[in-house]
Each structure stands twice: as structure tokens, then as C-alpha cells.
Design an enzyme around this catalytic site. Structure first.
Site, mmCIF file in Angstrom:
data_model
loop_
_atom_site.group_PDB
_atom_site.id
_atom_site.type_symbol
_atom_site.label_atom_id
_atom_site.label_comp_id
_atom_site.label_asym_id
_atom_site.label_seq_id
_atom_site.Cartn_x
_atom_site.Cartn_y
_atom_site.Cartn_z
ATOM 1 N N GLN A 157 23.201 -22.220 -8.118
ATOM 2 C CA GLN A 157 22.253 -22.264 -6.934
ATOM 3 C C GLN A 157 20.479 -21.915 -7.379
ATOM 4 O O GLN A 157 20.449 -21.527 -8.729
ATOM 5 C CB GLN A 157 22.374 -20.905 -6.163
ATOM 6 C CG GLN A 157 23.837 -21.192 -5.395
ATOM 7 C CD GLN A 157 23.929 -19.955 -4.646
ATOM 8 O OE1 GLN A 157 24.996 -19.049 -4.580
ATOM 9 N NE2 GLN A 157 23.225 -19.862 -3.238
ATOM 10 N N ARG A 233 18.236 -6.457 -9.705
ATOM 11 C CA ARG A 233 18.991 -6.628 -11.048
ATOM 12 C C ARG A 233 19.643 -5.521 -11.500
ATOM 13 O O ARG A 233 18.856 -4.405 -11.622
ATOM 14 C CB ARG A 233 18.139 -7.104 -11.914
ATOM 15 C CG ARG A 233 17.617 -8.630 -11.637
ATOM 16 C CD ARG A 233 16.974 -9.520 -12.597
ATOM 17 N NE ARG A 233 17.877 -9.709 -13.879
ATOM 18 C CZ ARG A 233 17.633 -10.603 -14.738
ATOM 19 N NH1 ARG A 233 16.431 -11.188 -14.806
ATOM 20 N NH2 ARG A 233 18.230 -10.841 -15.728
ATOM 21 N N ASP A 320 35.935 -18.833 -5.461
ATOM 22 C CA ASP A 320 35.225 -19.210 -6.516
ATOM 23 C C ASP A 320 34.857 -18.052 -7.480
ATOM 24 O O ASP A 320 33.719 -18.039 -8.014
ATOM 25 C CB ASP A 320 34.001 -20.015 -6.103
ATOM 26 C CG ASP A 320 33.188 -20.647 -7.033
ATOM 27 O OD1 ASP A 320 33.937 -21.416 -7.928
ATOM 28 O OD2 ASP A 320 31.895 -20.767 -7.122
ATOM 29 N N LYS A 324 32.106 -16.298 -14.787
ATOM 30 C CA LYS A 324 30.838 -15.771 -14.993
ATOM 31 C C LYS A 324 30.505 -14.980 -14.165
ATOM 32 O O LYS A 324 29.230 -14.610 -13.821
ATOM 33 C CB LYS A 324 30.180 -17.118 -15.331
ATOM 34 C CG LYS A 324 30.145 -17.908 -16.431
ATOM 35 C CD LYS A 324 29.351 -18.911 -16.560
ATOM 36 C CE LYS A 324 27.805 -18.468 -16.992
ATOM 37 N NZ LYS A 324 27.815 -17.862 -18.255
#
Length: 449
Positions: A157, A233, A320, A324
Site C-alpha cells: 500500500q 510506530r 491476508d 510479514k
């Protein structure tokens, strides 16, 4: 042995911790940690496959670095902008390595990573400019700003890395240049019209997980007025002290890196899901993911975290959830499960394949998972089936209590709310079904596997 033709140095904050050599003609890689780093009692390796005290294989070094790079169209854009082939892993990490996922900066050998550049005016992004750039993505990629490519995290994305001292959209946002690092990832709606309201979808799934007490990353919606998902993050920690604003980097690796597998192996059926290709299951699987607990510092807690992550994907219909999409913090003593991310109800988009990225037992079809599949999954992954029952019941009770409340308490717009309401309905039915199946699975004799 000939000396490598190209070199990069790895820096953690202001310390050089390793050198990477690359021989392009022979596709050979070397990794050597500095003596100073190896002698530090808090030093850690990049990954289990790249240890501090043993020679690292060339293939493992390449696989680790390749997993840091973007995928799909983002990779095409970066490669084109840098004038290198998509297969040129060294050239790409050399261009993007100053702000990768994890703790380390990859800088050209000889460049002093401990010296701060002359202070320049930070490049602020306002909402109006961000909105304009999102609108012109097809002709001017979002990853390029002021003539510089800024995409340096893995994934398909569109993403933009920004620094913000608080919630993006409420406080100023800046493009991160050393000594600053990014604190947030911005993900606008996909340009693909077949994926409507993906921002609301991911925001709800992530928020529901957090409301259930599950370790998902913090998210919010920024409206430019276009919706943009802002993800805090967890591999960055912002500080503002007497020395000014700075960002501490924490080292994380995804399950592909932890398993020493290339990015193409992020799906269990790494060759494909059609015909004979479906027989090959060499990619990241749930048994392989649980197998990484051999490197974990807190095995019981992380076993529970992986189990809850796997079950939550079934609840929200995330087919999905691949290798990762699960990460670990790296410490000298070993790995520790990191917060979750990329939680999306993929089944809301019927035009895409809903084959599971990782099978439960031998079953890849979400709708076909039954009690036997759950029992088989538990057997292969070393999960006590009474624990499985308790966790499925916990999920069911949490979804009953919080799903509708989360949907109604968030500022979703009309069309977004319709999609979120469908996810609520799915989560309620899936969690009920999962709890029933787990009880049935607990009574299946072990000798049937």
C-alpha cells in the site's frame, strides 16, 4: 577471497555496529559486526540467522535486507527513481536504508553516522498539501517529495513516513530527516477503487483489538478531508529533552526475517494456490511461526500472543494475515512478540481471493474451518486444547461486549459505517462459531492426527 566491491555501514543511534560488503558480480554478501558492538553486554544480532559470534551466510544477509524493501508498485517507483533494477537489493537499500524498519540505518561506508548534519528547517506537511498529493498519486507518486524518494518500509500500500510529536492532524507533521526519524506511518485509501473504505476497515479492526486488550498498534483517522490512517510506530519512541527532539529506534524483524526466508515466502503456499502449486507449503505457516518461540525470551507469553493473533484473524475475516504481518522485538537474550498491525477484514471485498495466508491444519478456506481443523492446528502448533477453548471463549465474550460499542463510538462517515457494521456482524458470528468449534475440537482424540 576478493574484497567486496561495495560496502555499507550499519549505525544504531551514533554507533557503528557492523559493516556489510557486497560483491555484485558474484552476488556475494558479508556481514561483520564491529568489535566494540560485540563486546557491549547489551548488543544484539540483526536476526537469529545473523548471529554476533559466527559467520553469516551470504544468502541470509540478502534475505534479511530484501525484506526491508517495499513491494509491488512502490518498489517499481523506488527502483525507477533511483535508476536501479528491482532485483538490485544493494542499490535499493543504499538509497533507502537511512530510515528502514527497525533500529539500524544503512549508510555508505565511510559516511559518519554519528555526526549530525547542519540544522535545516524541518519540512512540514500541512493537511491541504497532503490532500493534494493523495489526489495526484497516479501522476506523481506519494513516495516522492521534493525530488526525494521517502518510502522505506515494506508492503504494497501507499505509505508516507512522518514525524509528529502527538496525533498527526492535531499537531504539525514533518518529513523525517536525520537526526529525526519517523514516528508515524500514514496510509491513505488505496487508489484501487475495488477496496473502498479500507481506512475505516483497518481502523475498526485495530481499535477493536485494542479494546479487547490485544496488543495492536495505536491508530487514528486523519481527514484531509480524505481519510488517512495514521499508525503510531512501535519501533520508534519520540523524546523531547534538553538536547531537543529525537527519536529512539527499536529493532524489530518480521516473521520472514526471523525464519530466514525471502519476502516471497510470506504466504504458506509460496508458489501459488492453484493446481499442483498448492501442494508446496514452504512459506511462513502457523507451525513455523510458533516454531520461532525457540528464540523467544518469554515463551509462554509469546505463545499466547501468537495464538490470539491467529484466532483474531478468523474473527475479523482477515485472510491476508501473512508472514510479514507479525513481528518481533530483538534483544540480546532473544525475540519478543511485537504489537500487531495490518488487521483488515479482507472478506469484505469479494472480488479478491479469500484463501488464508496460513492454513489451520490443512484448511485454507475460511468458511471450511471446522472443529477438526482447529484441533489439527492445536496439535501441530503445540497448543493445549483447553487453552484454545478458553481463548476462543474470551474472544467471543469480548466481541459481544465491545464490537458494536467500538463501531458506534468512532467518527465513521455514512458509507464507512455501513462497512464497519458488516464487520461487526461478521465478528459476532465468527466468534460465536469459533467458540463452539473449539469445544468440539477439545474432544477429538489425539490419535486421529
Amino acid at each position: 577471497m576478493n574484497q567486496p566491491n561495495h560496502q555499507l555501514s550499519l549505525w544504531l543511534h551514533k554507533r557503528r555496529v557492523a559493516d556489510i560488503g557486497y560483491d555484485p558480480l558474484n552476488e556475494g554478501w558479508t556481514l561483520r559486526y564491529t568489535d566494540e558492538w560485540k563486546e557491549d553486554h547489551q548488543a544484539f544480532a540483526l536476526s537469529p540467522a545473523l548471529p554476533l559470534d559466527a559467520e553469516c551466510s551470504s544468502a541470509s544477509i540478502r534475505r534479511f535486507i530484501e525484506n526491508l524493501l517495499p513491494e509491488g508498485r512502490a518498489l517499481d517507483i523506488v527502483a525507477s527513481a533511483q535508476g536501479v533494477a528491482k532485483s538490485n537489493v544493494y542499490g535499493l537499500v543504499r538509497a533507502l536504508g537511512a530510515e528502514t524498519t527497525g533500529a539500524f540505518r544503512f549508510l555508505p561506508h565511510g559516511e559518519n553516522g554519528s555526526t549530525e548534519p547542519a540544522r535545516i528547517r524541518a519540512r512540514e506537511i500541512c493537511l491541504a498539501e497532503l490532500d493534494e498529493r493523495i489526489g495526484e498519486r497516479e501522476s506523481r507518486p506519494l513516495v516522492e517529495w521534493d525530488g526525494k524518494v521517502r518510502m522505506s518500509v515494506a508492503g504494497y500500500q501507499d505509505k508516507l513516513l512522518v514525524y509528529a510529536s502527538g496525533e498527526p492532524g492535531e499537531v504539525p507533521m514533518y518529513l523525517p530527516d536525520f537526526p529525526l526519524a519517523s514516528t508515524h506511518i500514514l496510509k491513505p485509501e488505496p487508489a484501487d477503487a475495488r477496496l473502498p473504505h479500507m481506512v475505516a476497515n483497518e481502523h475498526f479492526c485495530m481499535t477493536l483489538a485494542r479494546r479487547l486488550g490485544l496488543p495492536a498498534a495505536s491508530v487514528s483517522i486523519v481527514r484531509t478531508p480524505r481519510p488517512v490512517l495514521a499508525i503510531t510506530r512501535f519501533d520508534r519512541l519520540a523524546h523531547n529533552d534538553t538536547s531537543g527532539a529525537w527519536v529512539e529506534r527499536k529493532h524489530i524483524i518480521d516473521a520472514c526475517q526471523a525464519s530466514d526466508l525471502p519476502a516471497a515466502y510470506k504466504y504458506e503456499r509460496n508458489i501459488g494456490s492453484v493446481g499442483e502449486a498448492a501442494l508446496y507449503r514452504d512459506g511462513v505457516s502457523l507451525p513455523r511461526l510458533f516454531g520461532l518461540l525457540e528464540h523467544a525470551t518469554r515463551k509462554a507469553a509469546d505463545r499466547l500472543a501468537i495464538l490470539r493473533w491467529a484466532l483474531f484473524q478468523l474473527v475479523i475475516g482477515n485472510s491476508d494475515a501473512h508472514g510479514k504481518n507479525f513481528s518481533f522485538f530483538v534483544h540480546r537474550s532473544g525475540l519478543q512478540a511485537a504489537p500487531w498491525y495490518d488487521l483488515v477484514s479482507v472478506v469484505q471485498y469479494p472480488q479478491f481471493s479469500h484463501d488464508l495466508a496460513m492454513a489451520f491444519g490443512d484448511e485454507f478456506n475460511l468458511d471450511q474451518i471446522k472443529a477438526f481443523s482447529l484441533a489439527d492446528f492445536a496439535q501441530r502448533c503445540g497448543i493445549d486444547r483447553q487453552l484454545l477453548v478458553r481463548e476462543c471463549r474470551r474472544l467471543r465474550d469480548g466481541v459481544r461486549q465491545h464490537a458494536a460499542e467500538v463501531a458506534n463510538s468512532q467518527p465513521y462517515l455514512a458509507d464507512e459505517r455501513q462497512l464497519v457494521d458488516k464487520i461487526v456482524e461478521l465478528a459476532l458470528s465468527q466468534s460465536e462459531r469459533l467458540e463452539v468449534m473449539s469445544r468440539e475440537a477439545s474432544s477429538i482424540p489425539p490419535d486421529m492426527f
